[in-house]
Write a protein that holds these residues in place. Sequence first.
Motif, PDB file in Angstrom:
ATOM      1  N   ASP A   3       0.820  -1.205   0.000  1.00 36.87           N
ATOM      2  CA  ASP A   3       0.000   0.000   0.000  1.00 36.87           C
ATOM      3  C   ASP A   3       0.860   1.264   0.000  1.00 36.87           C
ATOM      4  O   ASP A   3       0.665   2.157  -0.822  1.00 36.87           O
ATOM      5  CB  ASP A   3      -0.922  -0.026   1.222  1.00 36.87           C
ATOM      6  N   LEU A   4       1.815   1.344   0.904  1.00 36.15           N
ATOM      7  CA  LEU A   4       2.603   2.573   1.046  1.00 36.15           C
ATOM      8  C   LEU A   4       3.717   2.699   0.027  1.00 36.15           C
ATOM      9  O   LEU A   4       3.896   3.753  -0.589  1.00 36.15           O
ATOM     10  CB  LEU A   4       3.216   2.642   2.445  1.00 36.15           C
ATOM     11  N   PHE A   5       4.499   1.610  -0.142  1.00 36.30           N
ATOM     12  CA  PHE A   5       5.749   1.703  -0.904  1.00 36.30           C
ATOM     13  C   PHE A   5       5.704   0.995  -2.252  1.00 36.30           C
ATOM     14  O   PHE A   5       6.518   1.297  -3.124  1.00 36.30           O
ATOM     15  CB  PHE A   5       6.902   1.109  -0.081  1.00 36.30           C
ATOM     16  N   GLY A   6       4.809   0.045  -2.410  1.00 38.22           N
ATOM     17  CA  GLY A   6       4.664  -0.624  -3.692  1.00 38.22           C
ATOM     18  C   GLY A   6       5.751  -1.620  -3.990  1.00 38.22           C
ATOM     19  O   GLY A   6       5.531  -2.836  -3.982  1.00 38.22           O
ATOM     20  N   ASN A   7       6.949  -1.145  -4.261  1.00 38.22           N
ATOM     21  CA  ASN A   7       8.048  -1.976  -4.729  1.00 38.22           C
ATOM     22  C   ASN A   7       8.978  -2.313  -3.566  1.00 38.22           C
ATOM     23  O   ASN A   7       9.796  -1.490  -3.164  1.00 38.22           O
ATOM     24  CB  ASN A   7       8.816  -1.234  -5.826  1.00 38.22           C
ATOM     25  N   VAL A   8       8.839  -3.508  -3.014  1.00 40.29           N
ATOM     26  CA  VAL A   8       9.589  -3.886  -1.819  1.00 40.29           C
ATOM     27  C   VAL A   8      10.162  -5.286  -1.998  1.00 40.29           C
ATOM     28  O   VAL A   8       9.714  -6.053  -2.857  1.00 40.29           O
ATOM     29  CB  VAL A   8       8.695  -3.843  -0.556  1.00 40.29           C
ATOM     30  N   PRO A   9      11.158  -5.667  -1.193  1.00 39.16           N
ATOM     31  CA  PRO A   9      11.666  -7.042  -1.256  1.00 39.16           C
ATOM     32  C   PRO A   9      10.648  -8.026  -0.696  1.00 39.16           C
ATOM     33  O   PRO A   9       9.864  -7.687   0.184  1.00 39.16           O
ATOM     34  CB  PRO A   9      12.913  -7.005  -0.372  1.00 39.16           C
ATOM     35  N   LEU A  10      10.669  -9.241  -1.208  1.00 44.05           N
ATOM     36  CA  LEU A  10       9.869 -10.323  -0.653  1.00 44.05           C
ATOM     37  C   LEU A  10      10.801 -11.243   0.124  1.00 44.05           C
ATOM     38  O   LEU A  10      11.636 -11.942  -0.452  1.00 44.05           O
ATOM     39  CB  LEU A  10       9.157 -11.107  -1.758  1.00 44.05           C
ATOM     40  N   ILE A  11      10.682 -11.196   1.438  1.00 46.18           N
ATOM     41  CA  ILE A  11      11.522 -12.007   2.316  1.00 46.18           C
ATOM     42  C   ILE A  11      10.739 -13.250   2.701  1.00 46.18           C
ATOM     43  O   ILE A  11       9.873 -13.210   3.564  1.00 46.18           O
ATOM     44  CB  ILE A  11      11.923 -11.235   3.588  1.00 46.18           C
ATOM     45  N   GLY A  12      11.002 -14.386   2.055  1.00 46.90           N
ATOM     46  CA  GLY A  12      10.190 -15.583   2.252  1.00 46.90           C
ATOM     47  C   GLY A  12       9.173 -15.671   1.131  1.00 46.90           C
ATOM     48  O   GLY A  12       8.650 -14.659   0.668  1.00 46.90           O
ATOM     49  N   ASP A  13       8.911 -16.892   0.643  1.00 43.62           N
ATOM     50  CA  ASP A  13       8.010 -17.001  -0.497  1.00 43.62           C
ATOM     51  C   ASP A  13       7.014 -18.130  -0.315  1.00 43.62           C
ATOM     52  O   ASP A  13       7.000 -18.825   0.691  1.00 43.62           O
ATOM     53  CB  ASP A  13       8.806 -17.177  -1.796  1.00 43.62           C
ATOM     54  N   GLU A  14       6.194 -18.320  -1.327  1.00 45.51           N
ATOM     55  CA  GLU A  14       5.107 -19.283  -1.247  1.00 45.51           C
ATOM     56  C   GLU A  14       5.594 -20.723  -1.322  1.00 45.51           C
ATOM     57  O   GLU A  14       4.821 -21.654  -1.147  1.00 45.51           O
ATOM     58  CB  GLU A  14       4.096 -19.020  -2.366  1.00 45.51           C
ATOM     59  N   LEU A  58      20.294 -11.682  -0.046  1.00 45.59           N
ATOM     60  CA  LEU A  58      19.088 -10.893   0.177  1.00 45.59           C
ATOM     61  C   LEU A  58      18.368 -10.644  -1.147  1.00 45.59           C
ATOM     62  O   LEU A  58      19.022 -10.405  -2.166  1.00 45.59           O
ATOM     63  CB  LEU A  58      19.454  -9.555   0.818  1.00 45.59           C
ATOM     64  N   PRO A  59      17.058 -10.683  -1.159  1.00 46.11           N
ATOM     65  CA  PRO A  59      16.331 -10.473  -2.409  1.00 46.11           C
ATOM     66  C   PRO A  59      16.296  -9.005  -2.794  1.00 46.11           C
ATOM     67  O   PRO A  59      16.352  -8.119  -1.938  1.00 46.11           O
ATOM     68  CB  PRO A  59      14.919 -10.980  -2.080  1.00 46.11           C
ATOM     69  N   PRO A  60      16.174  -8.722  -4.077  1.00 45.14           N
ATOM     70  CA  PRO A  60      16.083  -7.328  -4.524  1.00 45.14           C
ATOM     71  C   PRO A  60      14.662  -6.790  -4.368  1.00 45.14           C
ATOM     72  O   PRO A  60      13.734  -7.522  -4.015  1.00 45.14           O
ATOM     73  CB  PRO A  60      16.456  -7.431  -6.002  1.00 45.14           C
ATOM     74  N   THR A  61      14.511  -5.515  -4.643  1.00 39.65           N
ATOM     75  CA  THR A  61      13.185  -4.914  -4.683  1.00 39.65           C
ATOM     76  C   THR A  61      12.355  -5.569  -5.785  1.00 39.65           C
ATOM     77  O   THR A  61      12.818  -5.717  -6.910  1.00 39.65           O
ATOM     78  CB  THR A  61      13.290  -3.398  -4.961  1.00 39.65           C
ATOM     79  N   GLU A  62      11.126  -5.962  -5.450  1.00 38.97           N
ATOM     80  CA  GLU A  62      10.212  -6.518  -6.443  1.00 38.97           C
ATOM     81  C   GLU A  62       9.265  -5.432  -6.939  1.00 38.97           C
ATOM     82  O   GLU A  62       9.059  -4.416  -6.280  1.00 38.97           O
ATOM     83  CB  GLU A  62       9.393  -7.661  -5.831  1.00 38.97           C
ATOM     84  N   THR A  63       8.667  -5.654  -8.092  1.00 37.57           N
ATOM     85  CA  THR A  63       7.676  -4.711  -8.593  1.00 37.57           C
ATOM     86  C   THR A  63       6.427  -4.770  -7.731  1.00 37.57           C
ATOM     87  O   THR A  63       6.156  -5.777  -7.057  1.00 37.57           O
ATOM     88  CB  THR A  63       7.282  -5.019 -10.044  1.00 37.57           C
TER      89      THR A  63
END
Length: 527
Positions: free
Chosen positions: A157-168, A179-184
């Motif tokens: 909501d606030l920042f939009g493009n952030v890293p995803l720490i942990g996945d499905e 460390l993961p990069p910023t995602e769209t």
Amino acid sequence: MNTLSTRARAALLGALLAPVFGLAGCTDLTVDPYSAVTPENFYQTETEVIAALSPVYSQLRATLWAYHNLSQVSSDETIVPTRGGDWGDGGRWLDMHRHTWSPSLVDLNDAWTASFAGVARANSLLRDLEPLDVPNKAGIVAEVRGLRAFYYYTLLDLFGNVPLIGDEEGEYSVDPDDLPPTETRETVFNFVVSELQAVRTELPVAGAGNGGRFSQGAADAILANLFINAPVFTGTVTASGLQPGAPRYQDAIDAATRVINGPYALNQGLEAWYSQFGPNNQNNAEAVFVVQHLPQDGYGLNFAHRWGHYNSFAGGGWNGFATIADTYNAFSEDDPRRVIFLQGQAYNQDQCDPAGIRDRECTAEDAINNRAGQPLIFTVDYPNGVNGAATEANGVRINKFNVDPDRGPNGNHGNDYAYFRLGEMYLIRAEARLRSGDAGGALTDVNALRARVGAPTLTSIDLDGLLAERLFELTYEARRRQDLVRFGRFTDAWSFKDASQGYRVLFPIPQIQIDASDGLLQQNAGY
């Protein structure tokens, strides 16, 4: 594998994971722990597993400062004027309201770290549980993943493009060398949606009646909000503004309808509607996903202190937050929901109820004075606070989450806070129906909310009217910024607000995080 410097990795990990390391009770990770307690020998019963959920839930309270303030004060609902020598704070509150913030605004980093702390706590527990065979493991894992999805929702909501720490796919740990990069923003949106859809059937049906635990209703409510905001949340923000993504209106209707048909009920009558925000709202039938509070130091909700005058109740409020005249005046006199505001003579709220609908009505004997000993009159119009021009009486106060007579010290009131409640689901479904061409269905949903508080029913509804109805129902519930962005009104000028650039529909990634990432995190467009 990236090539972050050791110092940069440590700084970024500290921001994202410090709360989790704090749970371990040991700061030197190369030293053997003194305790023999491990996940394998601690999680023996469901009660012990549930106890481990506490840090993940407790972090929700942290989102009610920076995330909530950014959602409110950047909109036309809330302003924090500089009152003489009070609330100047380097201009941060006026920057927030007037859309003149920079990536160094302290509240941005506070919101970032609060939500990522929730993500980190969830990841830590998921990592501990992954190899274990514990009671109700599927349900507990679903609950933690749902909470983690909510924390990502606030970041989306606030920042939009952030890293995803942990996945499905179950990879919940964080390697400091990877460390993961910023995602769209669209990638983050899809992740949150997929997580909620994946876990909802493993969750309990009800939330509010389940001790505030994350539920199917909570998952569906967040999904409904995500889907109504899909054009924004999957769009691309450039220096010139938002390029919307595809709408998901039928998905929004379906998710909202599941909540509406679930084990919740609209509070009927003005008193019941108003009481759902009060200090004794723990059994509120309309609450879907709540942040629980206790009237104890460190565990309470301080909303009443944010607006309350120094003399509004024993111990005094902080006399900061108010609303602008245009927002107050948007409420017609025949809409009973106007009781959320305090305007005119102020009263001691330990002695009476200024709303006049429960407890004792206020009389002249309950009137209070300002610090100079003169009658305290909350005024509608006031200077914008530049150079301390506002007085301690300027500004209508938002008394929605009202005073707890049994409050603890330092502004700790016992009111629970519902991030999602049934009333909003009617409004989401109404908007999705209206945008899909079903004005009749939209009108039915809107009038259901108006009728339950005794407001006159409407004979027609359009998008401007729907935006207004969201204001009347959801004031100070962290929705107004979202709504203004979605309706294309966030960059409009309103009273005391500078003209805003289109890219400000997203906040910038905090500068301190950019600096710590050694180039890993990418700044949002325009900043």
